[in-house]
Write a protein that holds these residues in place. Structure first.
Motif, PDB file in Angstrom:
ATOM      1  N   SER A 102       0.825  -1.209   0.000  1.00 39.42           N
ATOM      2  CA  SER A 102       0.000   0.000   0.000  1.00 39.42           C
ATOM      3  C   SER A 102       0.858   1.258   0.000  1.00 39.42           C
ATOM      4  O   SER A 102       0.470   2.279  -0.581  1.00 39.42           O
ATOM      5  CB  SER A 102      -0.933  -0.002   1.213  1.00 39.42           C
ATOM      6  N   ALA A 103       2.031   1.206   0.629  1.00 41.36           N
ATOM      7  CA  ALA A 103       2.932   2.362   0.605  1.00 41.36           C
ATOM      8  C   ALA A 103       3.430   2.630  -0.811  1.00 41.36           C
ATOM      9  O   ALA A 103       3.532   3.791  -1.238  1.00 41.36           O
ATOM     10  CB  ALA A 103       4.110   2.126   1.547  1.00 41.36           C
ATOM     11  N   ALA A 104       3.736   1.574  -1.546  1.00 42.92           N
ATOM     12  CA  ALA A 104       4.151   1.751  -2.940  1.00 42.92           C
ATOM     13  C   ALA A 104       3.022   2.329  -3.782  1.00 42.92           C
ATOM     14  O   ALA A 104       3.244   3.191  -4.647  1.00 42.92           O
ATOM     15  CB  ALA A 104       4.610   0.411  -3.515  1.00 42.92           C
ATOM     16  N   LEU A 105       1.795   1.882  -3.532  1.00 46.61           N
ATOM     17  CA  LEU A 105       0.644   2.391  -4.275  1.00 46.61           C
ATOM     18  C   LEU A 105       0.409   3.869  -3.983  1.00 46.61           C
ATOM     19  O   LEU A 105       0.221   4.678  -4.903  1.00 46.61           O
ATOM     20  CB  LEU A 105      -0.599   1.574  -3.924  1.00 46.61           C
ATOM     21  N   LEU A 106       0.428   4.244  -2.703  1.00 48.00           N
ATOM     22  CA  LEU A 106       0.207   5.643  -2.356  1.00 48.00           C
ATOM     23  C   LEU A 106       1.327   6.537  -2.882  1.00 48.00           C
ATOM     24  O   LEU A 106       1.078   7.671  -3.300  1.00 48.00           O
ATOM     25  CB  LEU A 106       0.096   5.790  -0.839  1.00 48.00           C
ATOM     26  N   ALA A 107       2.556   6.036  -2.852  1.00 48.90           N
ATOM     27  CA  ALA A 107       3.669   6.815  -3.399  1.00 48.90           C
ATOM     28  C   ALA A 107       3.461   7.077  -4.886  1.00 48.90           C
ATOM     29  O   ALA A 107       3.686   8.197  -5.374  1.00 48.90           O
ATOM     30  CB  ALA A 107       4.985   6.074  -3.163  1.00 48.90           C
ATOM     31  N   PHE A 108       3.015   6.061  -5.601  1.00 52.73           N
ATOM     32  CA  PHE A 108       2.753   6.239  -7.034  1.00 52.73           C
ATOM     33  C   PHE A 108       1.617   7.227  -7.270  1.00 52.73           C
ATOM     34  O   PHE A 108       1.697   8.095  -8.144  1.00 52.73           O
ATOM     35  CB  PHE A 108       2.418   4.887  -7.666  1.00 52.73           C
ATOM     36  N   VAL A 109       0.548   7.114  -6.479  1.00 54.08           N
ATOM     37  CA  VAL A 109      -0.606   8.004  -6.652  1.00 54.08           C
ATOM     38  C   VAL A 109      -0.217   9.449  -6.370  1.00 54.08           C
ATOM     39  O   VAL A 109      -0.531  10.362  -7.153  1.00 54.08           O
ATOM     40  CB  VAL A 109      -1.760   7.558  -5.732  1.00 54.08           C
ATOM     41  N   PHE A 110       0.468   9.682  -5.268  1.00 52.89           N
ATOM     42  CA  PHE A 110       0.841  11.044  -4.895  1.00 52.89           C
ATOM     43  C   PHE A 110       1.755  11.678  -5.940  1.00 52.89           C
ATOM     44  O   PHE A 110       1.520  12.798  -6.394  1.00 52.89           O
ATOM     45  CB  PHE A 110       1.528  11.041  -3.531  1.00 52.89           C
ATOM     46  N   MET A 111       2.798  10.956  -6.315  1.00 54.31           N
ATOM     47  CA  MET A 111       3.782  11.546  -7.219  1.00 54.31           C
ATOM     48  C   MET A 111       3.236  11.689  -8.637  1.00 54.31           C
ATOM     49  O   MET A 111       3.521  12.677  -9.320  1.00 54.31           O
ATOM     50  CB  MET A 111       5.051  10.692  -7.223  1.00 54.31           C
ATOM     51  N   ASN A 122       6.869  -2.249 -10.742  1.00 54.10           N
ATOM     52  CA  ASN A 122       7.173  -2.484 -12.158  1.00 54.10           C
ATOM     53  C   ASN A 122       5.914  -2.456 -13.008  1.00 54.10           C
ATOM     54  O   ASN A 122       5.929  -1.972 -14.145  1.00 54.10           O
ATOM     55  CB  ASN A 122       7.880  -3.831 -12.321  1.00 54.10           C
ATOM     56  N   GLY A 123       4.816  -2.971 -12.462  1.00 54.04           N
ATOM     57  CA  GLY A 123       3.558  -2.931 -13.200  1.00 54.04           C
ATOM     58  C   GLY A 123       3.061  -1.517 -13.410  1.00 54.04           C
ATOM     59  O   GLY A 123       2.521  -1.181 -14.469  1.00 54.04           O
ATOM     60  N   PHE A 124       3.246  -0.661 -12.409  1.00 56.40           N
ATOM     61  CA  PHE A 124       2.835   0.733 -12.549  1.00 56.40           C
ATOM     62  C   PHE A 124       3.594   1.436 -13.670  1.00 56.40           C
ATOM     63  O   PHE A 124       3.014   2.185 -14.454  1.00 56.40           O
ATOM     64  CB  PHE A 124       3.088   1.491 -11.243  1.00 56.40           C
ATOM     65  N   HIS A 125       4.889   1.186 -13.740  1.00 58.49           N
ATOM     66  CA  HIS A 125       5.738   1.967 -14.637  1.00 58.49           C
ATOM     67  C   HIS A 125       5.990   1.302 -15.986  1.00 58.49           C
ATOM     68  O   HIS A 125       6.636   1.898 -16.840  1.00 58.49           O
ATOM     69  CB  HIS A 125       7.083   2.240 -13.960  1.00 58.49           C
ATOM     70  N   SER A 126       5.507   0.088 -16.190  1.00 62.54           N
ATOM     71  CA  SER A 126       5.757  -0.582 -17.469  1.00 62.54           C
ATOM     72  C   SER A 126       4.485  -0.934 -18.214  1.00 62.54           C
ATOM     73  O   SER A 126       4.499  -1.055 -19.428  1.00 62.54           O
ATOM     74  CB  SER A 126       6.578  -1.861 -17.247  1.00 62.54           C
ATOM     75  N   GLN A 127       3.366  -1.106 -17.520  1.00 57.08           N
ATOM     76  CA  GLN A 127       2.125  -1.500 -18.172  1.00 57.08           C
ATOM     77  C   GLN A 127       1.219  -0.317 -18.479  1.00 57.08           C
ATOM     78  O   GLN A 127       0.054  -0.493 -18.798  1.00 57.08           O
ATOM     79  CB  GLN A 127       1.377  -2.505 -17.298  1.00 57.08           C
ATOM     80  N   GLY A 128       1.725   0.886 -18.351  1.00 57.10           N
ATOM     81  CA  GLY A 128       0.928   2.050 -18.701  1.00 57.10           C
ATOM     82  C   GLY A 128       0.029   2.498 -17.570  1.00 57.10           C
ATOM     83  O   GLY A 128       0.073   1.986 -16.456  1.00 57.10           O
ATOM     84  N   ASP A 129      -0.807   3.479 -17.878  1.00 58.98           N
ATOM     85  CA  ASP A 129      -1.663   4.081 -16.868  1.00 58.98           C
ATOM     86  C   ASP A 129      -2.970   3.331 -16.657  1.00 58.98           C
ATOM     87  O   ASP A 129      -3.683   3.601 -15.698  1.00 58.98           O
ATOM     88  CB  ASP A 129      -1.983   5.531 -17.250  1.00 58.98           C
ATOM     89  N   ASP A 130      -3.331   2.424 -17.561  1.00 58.98           N
ATOM     90  CA  ASP A 130      -4.624   1.750 -17.435  1.00 58.98           C
ATOM     91  C   ASP A 130      -4.693   0.914 -16.167  1.00 58.98           C
ATOM     92  O   ASP A 130      -5.653   0.989 -15.396  1.00 58.98           O
ATOM     93  CB  ASP A 130      -4.875   0.862 -18.660  1.00 58.98           C
TER      94      ASP A 130
END
Length: 369
Positions: free
Chosen positions: A85-94, A208-216
Protein backbone atom coordinates in the motif's frame (compact mmCIF):
# COMPACT_ATOMS: atom_id res chain seq x y z
CA UNK A 1 -3.40 -5.93 -72.78
CA UNK A 2 -0.11 -4.10 -72.40
CA UNK A 3 -1.83 -1.28 -70.54
CA UNK A 4 -3.52 -3.74 -68.20
CA UNK A 5 -0.21 -5.52 -67.47
CA UNK A 6 1.58 -2.23 -66.87
CA UNK A 7 -1.20 -1.14 -64.55
CA UNK A 8 -1.02 -4.38 -62.58
CA UNK A 9 2.78 -4.17 -62.34
CA UNK A 10 2.49 -0.60 -61.11
CA UNK A 11 0.01 -1.62 -58.42
CA UNK A 12 2.28 -4.48 -57.33
CA UNK A 13 5.28 -2.16 -57.06
CA UNK A 14 3.22 0.39 -55.16
CA UNK A 15 2.05 -2.29 -52.72
CA UNK A 16 5.64 -3.40 -52.19
CA UNK A 17 6.73 0.16 -51.46
CA UNK A 18 3.87 0.58 -48.98
CA UNK A 19 4.84 -2.66 -47.23
CA UNK A 20 8.43 -1.48 -46.96
CA UNK A 21 7.29 1.84 -45.50
CA UNK A 22 5.03 0.06 -42.99
CA UNK A 23 7.83 -2.31 -41.98
CA UNK A 24 10.17 0.63 -41.54
CA UNK A 25 7.63 2.48 -39.41
CA UNK A 26 7.02 -0.64 -37.32
CA UNK A 27 10.73 -1.06 -36.85
CA UNK A 28 11.07 2.55 -35.77
CA UNK A 29 8.17 2.14 -33.32
CA UNK A 30 9.69 -1.00 -31.85
CA UNK A 31 13.03 0.73 -31.54
CA UNK A 32 11.40 3.69 -29.80
CA UNK A 33 9.53 1.40 -27.41
CA UNK A 34 12.68 -0.58 -26.67
CA UNK A 35 14.56 2.66 -26.10
CA UNK A 36 11.88 3.92 -23.71
CA UNK A 37 11.83 0.65 -21.78
CA UNK A 38 15.60 0.60 -21.62
CA UNK A 39 15.73 4.18 -20.36
CA UNK A 40 13.02 3.50 -17.76
CA UNK A 41 14.71 0.36 -16.46
CA UNK A 42 18.27 1.71 -16.57
CA UNK A 43 19.63 2.14 -13.06
CA UNK A 44 19.94 5.82 -12.31
CA UNK A 45 22.62 7.35 -10.08
CA UNK A 46 21.61 7.82 -6.47
CA UNK A 47 21.58 11.60 -6.86
CA UNK A 48 18.65 11.27 -9.27
CA UNK A 49 16.83 8.66 -7.20
CA UNK A 50 16.84 10.75 -4.00
CA UNK A 51 14.96 13.96 -4.81
CA UNK A 52 13.48 16.74 -2.71
CA UNK A 53 9.94 15.90 -3.81
CA UNK A 54 10.59 12.26 -2.95
CA UNK A 55 11.78 13.17 0.54
CA UNK A 56 8.72 15.38 1.12
CA UNK A 57 6.40 12.61 -0.07
CA UNK A 58 8.24 10.10 2.13
CA UNK A 59 7.77 12.27 5.22
CA UNK A 60 4.05 12.73 4.53
CA UNK A 61 3.44 9.04 3.88
CA UNK A 62 5.64 8.08 6.83
CA UNK A 63 3.56 10.25 9.18
CA UNK A 64 0.31 8.77 7.85
CA UNK A 65 1.50 5.19 8.21
CA UNK A 66 3.02 5.87 11.63
CA UNK A 67 -0.38 7.02 12.89
CA UNK A 68 -2.05 3.95 11.38
CA UNK A 69 0.58 1.63 12.84
CA UNK A 70 0.32 3.23 16.28
CA UNK A 71 -3.46 2.93 16.30
CA UNK A 72 -3.37 -0.72 15.25
CA UNK A 73 -0.60 -1.53 17.70
CA UNK A 74 -2.31 0.16 20.63
CA UNK A 75 -5.70 -1.43 19.90
CA UNK A 76 -5.14 -4.83 18.30
CA UNK A 77 -1.53 -5.41 19.33
CA UNK A 78 -0.41 -6.24 15.79
CA UNK A 79 0.43 -4.35 12.64
CA UNK A 80 0.00 -5.84 9.16
CA UNK A 81 2.57 -5.42 6.43
CA UNK A 82 1.85 -2.20 4.54
CA UNK A 83 4.68 -2.26 2.01
CA UNK A 84 2.42 -2.75 -0.99
CA UNK A 85 0.00 0.00 0.00
CA UNK A 86 2.93 2.36 0.60
CA UNK A 87 4.15 1.75 -2.94
CA UNK A 88 0.64 2.39 -4.27
CA UNK A 89 0.21 5.64 -2.36
CA UNK A 90 3.67 6.81 -3.40
CA UNK A 91 2.75 6.24 -7.03
CA UNK A 92 -0.61 8.00 -6.65
CA UNK A 93 0.84 11.04 -4.90
CA UNK A 94 3.78 11.55 -7.22
CA UNK A 95 1.90 10.85 -10.44
CA UNK A 96 -0.83 13.30 -9.39
CA UNK A 97 1.78 15.91 -8.47
CA UNK A 98 3.66 15.61 -11.76
CA UNK A 99 0.45 15.77 -13.80
CA UNK A 100 -0.68 18.89 -11.95
CA UNK A 101 2.64 20.57 -12.69
CA UNK A 102 2.48 19.56 -16.35
CA UNK A 103 -1.04 20.96 -16.71
CA UNK A 104 0.18 24.19 -15.13
CA UNK A 105 2.87 24.46 -17.78
CA UNK A 106 5.75 23.66 -15.42
CA UNK A 107 8.29 21.16 -16.70
CA UNK A 108 9.22 18.43 -14.27
CA UNK A 109 11.48 15.42 -14.11
CA UNK A 110 9.68 12.15 -15.01
CA UNK A 111 8.62 9.99 -12.09
CA UNK A 112 10.57 6.73 -12.32
CA UNK A 113 10.30 3.38 -10.61
CA UNK A 114 13.54 4.03 -8.76
CA UNK A 115 12.12 7.15 -7.13
CA UNK A 116 8.92 5.23 -6.39
CA UNK A 117 10.97 2.57 -4.60
CA UNK A 118 12.87 5.19 -2.63
CA UNK A 119 9.65 6.82 -1.39
CA UNK A 120 8.15 3.46 -0.48
CA UNK A 121 11.28 2.40 1.40
CA UNK A 122 11.52 5.63 3.40
CA UNK A 123 7.83 5.66 4.34
CA UNK A 124 8.00 2.02 5.46
CA UNK A 125 11.11 2.84 7.50
CA UNK A 126 9.19 5.60 9.29
CA UNK A 127 6.35 3.41 10.50
CA UNK A 128 8.76 0.55 11.20
CA UNK A 129 10.47 2.78 13.77
CA UNK A 130 7.09 3.40 15.41
CA UNK A 131 6.60 -0.36 15.71
CA UNK A 132 10.12 -1.60 16.38
CA UNK A 133 10.94 1.29 18.70
CA UNK A 134 8.17 0.26 21.07
CA UNK A 135 6.09 3.43 20.72
CA UNK A 136 2.94 1.36 20.44
CA UNK A 137 3.78 -1.24 23.05
CA UNK A 138 6.06 -0.39 25.97
CA UNK A 139 8.10 2.79 25.44
CA UNK A 140 5.34 5.28 26.24
CA UNK A 141 4.24 3.15 29.19
CA UNK A 142 7.47 3.59 31.14
CA UNK A 143 6.46 6.85 32.81
CA UNK A 144 5.37 7.27 36.40
CA UNK A 145 1.69 7.85 35.71
CA UNK A 146 1.26 4.67 33.68
CA UNK A 147 3.18 2.70 36.28
CA UNK A 148 0.92 3.94 39.07
CA UNK A 149 -2.24 3.30 37.03
CA UNK A 150 -1.05 -0.29 36.59
CA UNK A 151 -0.94 -0.67 40.37
CA UNK A 152 2.77 -0.23 40.96
CA UNK A 153 4.19 1.42 44.06
CA UNK A 154 5.71 4.84 43.54
CA UNK A 155 9.37 4.30 44.32
CA UNK A 156 12.48 5.65 42.58
CA UNK A 157 14.02 3.43 39.93
CA UNK A 158 10.82 1.59 39.04
CA UNK A 159 9.79 3.90 36.21
CA UNK A 160 11.38 6.03 33.51
CA UNK A 161 10.19 9.34 32.15
CA UNK A 162 11.02 9.02 28.44
CA UNK A 163 12.16 12.39 27.13
CA UNK A 164 12.47 13.30 23.47
CA UNK A 165 16.27 13.11 23.42
CA UNK A 166 16.33 9.80 25.26
CA UNK A 167 13.72 8.29 22.91
CA UNK A 168 15.64 9.48 19.84
CA UNK A 169 18.84 7.87 21.08
CA UNK A 170 17.01 4.69 22.02
CA UNK A 171 15.33 4.47 18.61
CA UNK A 172 18.67 5.09 16.90
CA UNK A 173 20.31 2.21 18.75
CA UNK A 174 17.38 -0.17 18.26
CA UNK A 175 17.13 0.47 14.52
CA UNK A 176 20.85 0.08 13.86
CA UNK A 177 21.08 -3.09 15.92
CA UNK A 178 18.36 -4.53 13.70
CA UNK A 179 20.34 -3.50 10.63
CA UNK A 180 23.44 -5.35 11.83
CA UNK A 181 21.37 -8.45 12.56
CA UNK A 182 19.61 -8.41 9.18
CA UNK A 183 22.78 -8.20 7.08
CA UNK A 184 24.03 -11.73 7.95
CA UNK A 185 20.49 -13.11 7.80
CA UNK A 186 20.07 -11.66 4.31
CA UNK A 187 23.34 -13.27 3.25
CA UNK A 188 22.29 -16.69 4.51
CA UNK A 189 18.57 -16.79 3.79
CA UNK A 190 18.16 -14.72 0.62
CA UNK A 191 21.50 -14.78 -1.18
CA UNK A 192 22.71 -18.29 -0.32
CA UNK A 193 19.44 -20.19 0.05
CA UNK A 194 17.62 -18.04 -2.52
CA UNK A 195 14.48 -17.96 -0.40
CA UNK A 196 11.64 -15.83 -1.70
CA UNK A 197 10.94 -12.50 -0.07
CA UNK A 198 7.12 -12.25 -0.33
CA UNK A 199 6.51 -8.64 0.66
CA UNK A 200 9.51 -7.31 -1.24
CA UNK A 201 8.68 -9.36 -4.32
CA UNK A 202 5.06 -8.23 -4.28
CA UNK A 203 6.12 -4.61 -3.92
CA UNK A 204 8.63 -4.89 -6.76
CA UNK A 205 6.09 -6.50 -9.08
CA UNK A 206 3.56 -3.79 -8.24
CA UNK A 207 5.98 -0.93 -8.89
CA UNK A 208 7.17 -2.48 -12.16
CA UNK A 209 3.56 -2.93 -13.20
CA UNK A 210 2.83 0.73 -12.55
CA UNK A 211 5.74 1.97 -14.64
CA UNK A 212 5.76 -0.58 -17.47
CA UNK A 213 2.13 -1.50 -18.17
CA UNK A 214 0.93 2.05 -18.70
CA UNK A 215 -1.66 4.08 -16.87
CA UNK A 216 -4.62 1.75 -17.44
CA UNK A 217 -3.66 -0.74 -14.77
CA UNK A 218 -2.61 2.01 -12.39
CA UNK A 219 -5.90 3.85 -12.90
CA UNK A 220 -7.90 0.72 -12.06
CA UNK A 221 -5.93 0.14 -8.88
CA UNK A 222 -6.13 3.79 -7.88
CA UNK A 223 -9.89 3.85 -8.50
CA UNK A 224 -10.36 0.76 -6.36
CA UNK A 225 -8.20 2.24 -3.62
CA UNK A 226 -10.04 5.57 -3.71
CA UNK A 227 -13.44 3.86 -3.64
CA UNK A 228 -12.82 1.83 -0.51
CA UNK A 229 -10.85 4.63 1.13
CA UNK A 230 -13.76 7.02 0.61
CA UNK A 231 -16.26 4.47 1.92
CA UNK A 232 -14.20 3.92 5.07
CA UNK A 233 -13.73 7.66 5.64
CA UNK A 234 -17.43 8.46 5.16
CA UNK A 235 -18.45 5.61 7.45
CA UNK A 236 -16.07 6.80 10.18
CA UNK A 237 -17.44 10.33 9.85
CA UNK A 238 -21.00 8.98 10.04
CA UNK A 239 -20.19 7.00 13.19
CA UNK A 240 -18.96 10.15 14.89
CA UNK A 241 -22.51 11.54 15.00
CA UNK A 242 -23.77 8.49 16.91
CA UNK A 243 -20.98 8.16 19.46
CA UNK A 244 -21.44 9.37 23.01
CA UNK A 245 -19.11 11.64 24.91
CA UNK A 246 -17.22 8.76 26.52
CA UNK A 247 -17.32 6.64 23.38
CA UNK A 248 -19.21 3.82 25.11
CA UNK A 249 -22.49 3.96 23.23
CA UNK A 250 -23.86 4.12 19.70
CA UNK A 251 -21.92 2.36 16.98
CA UNK A 252 -18.72 2.45 19.06
CA UNK A 253 -20.06 -0.27 21.38
CA UNK A 254 -23.04 -1.86 19.68
CA UNK A 255 -24.42 -4.71 21.87
CA UNK A 256 -24.71 -7.27 19.09
CA UNK A 257 -25.05 -10.26 21.44
CA UNK A 258 -27.06 -8.56 24.17
CA UNK A 259 -26.31 -6.45 27.23
CA UNK A 260 -24.97 -9.32 29.31
CA UNK A 261 -22.39 -10.11 26.64
CA UNK A 262 -21.69 -6.38 26.31
CA UNK A 263 -20.67 -6.28 29.98
CA UNK A 264 -18.01 -8.89 29.17
CA UNK A 265 -16.73 -6.80 26.22
CA UNK A 266 -18.57 -8.75 23.52
CA UNK A 267 -19.80 -6.03 21.19
CA UNK A 268 -19.19 -4.77 17.67
CA UNK A 269 -17.72 -1.31 17.09
CA UNK A 270 -18.09 -1.22 13.28
CA UNK A 271 -14.43 -0.21 12.94
CA UNK A 272 -13.18 -0.41 9.37
CA UNK A 273 -9.63 -0.58 10.75
CA UNK A 274 -10.30 -3.95 12.36
CA UNK A 275 -12.21 -5.16 9.31
CA UNK A 276 -9.29 -4.27 7.06
CA UNK A 277 -6.83 -5.89 9.43
CA UNK A 278 -8.89 -9.06 9.46
CA UNK A 279 -8.94 -9.09 5.67
CA UNK A 280 -5.15 -8.81 5.49
CA UNK A 281 -4.39 -11.39 8.18
CA UNK A 282 -4.56 -15.08 7.22
CA UNK A 283 -7.68 -16.95 8.23
CA UNK A 284 -5.75 -19.06 10.72
CA UNK A 285 -4.79 -15.88 12.60
CA UNK A 286 -8.37 -14.62 12.63
CA UNK A 287 -9.70 -17.97 13.84
CA UNK A 288 -7.05 -18.14 16.56
CA UNK A 289 -7.88 -14.63 17.75
CA UNK A 290 -11.59 -15.44 17.81
CA UNK A 291 -10.96 -18.65 19.73
CA UNK A 292 -8.76 -16.83 22.24
CA UNK A 293 -11.36 -14.10 22.69
CA UNK A 294 -14.13 -16.60 23.40
CA UNK A 295 -12.00 -18.69 25.79
CA UNK A 296 -10.66 -15.69 27.72
CA UNK A 297 -13.40 -13.05 27.78
CA UNK A 298 -16.25 -15.53 27.62
CA UNK A 299 -15.06 -18.18 30.10
CA UNK A 300 -11.78 -17.52 31.93
CA UNK A 301 -12.08 -13.89 33.03
CA UNK A 302 -15.68 -14.17 34.31
CA UNK A 303 -14.72 -17.27 36.32
CA UNK A 304 -11.58 -15.62 37.73
CA UNK A 305 -13.60 -12.48 38.48
CA UNK A 306 -15.84 -14.55 40.76
CA UNK A 307 -12.77 -15.36 42.87
CA UNK A 308 -12.47 -11.75 43.99
CA UNK A 309 -11.43 -11.74 47.62
CA UNK A 310 -9.84 -15.19 47.40
CA UNK A 311 -7.37 -14.87 44.54
CA UNK A 312 -6.88 -11.08 44.71
CA UNK A 313 -7.95 -8.25 47.05
CA UNK A 314 -11.52 -7.06 46.46
CA UNK A 315 -10.80 -3.37 46.98
CA UNK A 316 -8.42 -2.92 44.05
CA UNK A 317 -9.61 -1.64 40.67
CA UNK A 318 -9.84 -4.19 37.90
CA UNK A 319 -7.13 -2.40 35.89
CA UNK A 320 -4.52 -2.97 38.61
CA UNK A 321 -1.83 -5.57 37.98
CA UNK A 322 -2.57 -6.94 41.46
CA UNK A 323 -6.19 -7.50 40.52
CA UNK A 324 -7.89 -9.30 37.62
CA UNK A 325 -5.72 -7.49 35.08
CA UNK A 326 -2.66 -9.26 36.48
CA UNK A 327 -4.13 -12.66 35.60
CA UNK A 328 -5.03 -11.41 32.14
CA UNK A 329 -1.57 -10.05 31.44
CA UNK A 330 0.56 -12.87 32.82
CA UNK A 331 -1.52 -15.73 31.40
CA UNK A 332 -1.48 -14.11 27.95
CA UNK A 333 2.25 -13.35 28.11
CA UNK A 334 3.00 -16.90 29.23
CA UNK A 335 1.11 -18.33 26.25
CA UNK A 336 2.83 -15.98 23.81
CA UNK A 337 6.32 -16.62 25.20
CA UNK A 338 5.81 -20.37 25.30
CA UNK A 339 4.70 -20.53 21.68
CA UNK A 340 7.45 -18.10 20.65
CA UNK A 341 10.14 -20.18 22.34
CA UNK A 342 8.84 -23.32 20.66
CA UNK A 343 8.91 -21.70 17.21
CA UNK A 344 12.37 -20.25 17.86
CA UNK A 345 13.79 -23.66 18.78
CA UNK A 346 12.01 -25.24 15.83
CA UNK A 347 13.36 -22.72 13.31
CA UNK A 348 16.83 -22.92 14.82
CA UNK A 349 16.80 -26.71 14.53
CA UNK A 350 15.54 -26.69 10.93
CA UNK A 351 18.05 -24.02 9.90
CA UNK A 352 20.96 -25.83 11.56
CA UNK A 353 19.95 -29.09 9.94
CA UNK A 354 19.67 -27.46 6.52
CA UNK A 355 23.05 -25.74 6.86
CA UNK A 356 24.66 -28.98 8.01
CA UNK A 357 23.17 -30.82 5.04
CA UNK A 358 24.45 -28.24 2.58
CA UNK A 359 27.94 -28.31 4.09
CA UNK A 360 27.95 -32.10 3.96
CA UNK A 361 26.82 -32.11 0.33
CA UNK A 362 29.44 -29.53 -0.58
CA UNK A 363 32.19 -31.59 1.06
CA UNK A 364 31.11 -34.74 -0.79
CA UNK A 365 31.00 -32.89 -4.14
CA UNK A 366 33.76 -30.27 -3.97
CA UNK A 367 33.74 -29.72 -7.73
CA UNK A 368 29.97 -29.73 -8.13
CA UNK A 369 27.69 -26.74 -8.60
Amino acid sequence: MMNIEQKENGEIERDKREEQVIKKDDGDDHNNIDHQLESSTRLQPWTQQITIRGIVASVILGCIYSIIAMKLNLTTGMTPNMNVSAALLAFVFMRTWTKMLQKSGISTVPFTRHENTMIQTCSVACYSIAIGGGYGSYLLGLNKKTYELAGGASSPGTYKEPGVGWMMGYSFLVCFIGLFVLIPLRKVLIVDYKLIFPSGMATGVLINGFHSQGDDMAKKQVKGFAKYFSASFVWGFFQWFFTGKEGDCGFAQFPTFGLEAWKNMFYFDFSMTYVGTGMICPHIVNISLLFGAVISWGIMWPLIGQKKGDWFPPGLPESSMKSLNGYKAFISIALILGDGLYNFIKILYITSRSVHGRIKTKNLNPGGC
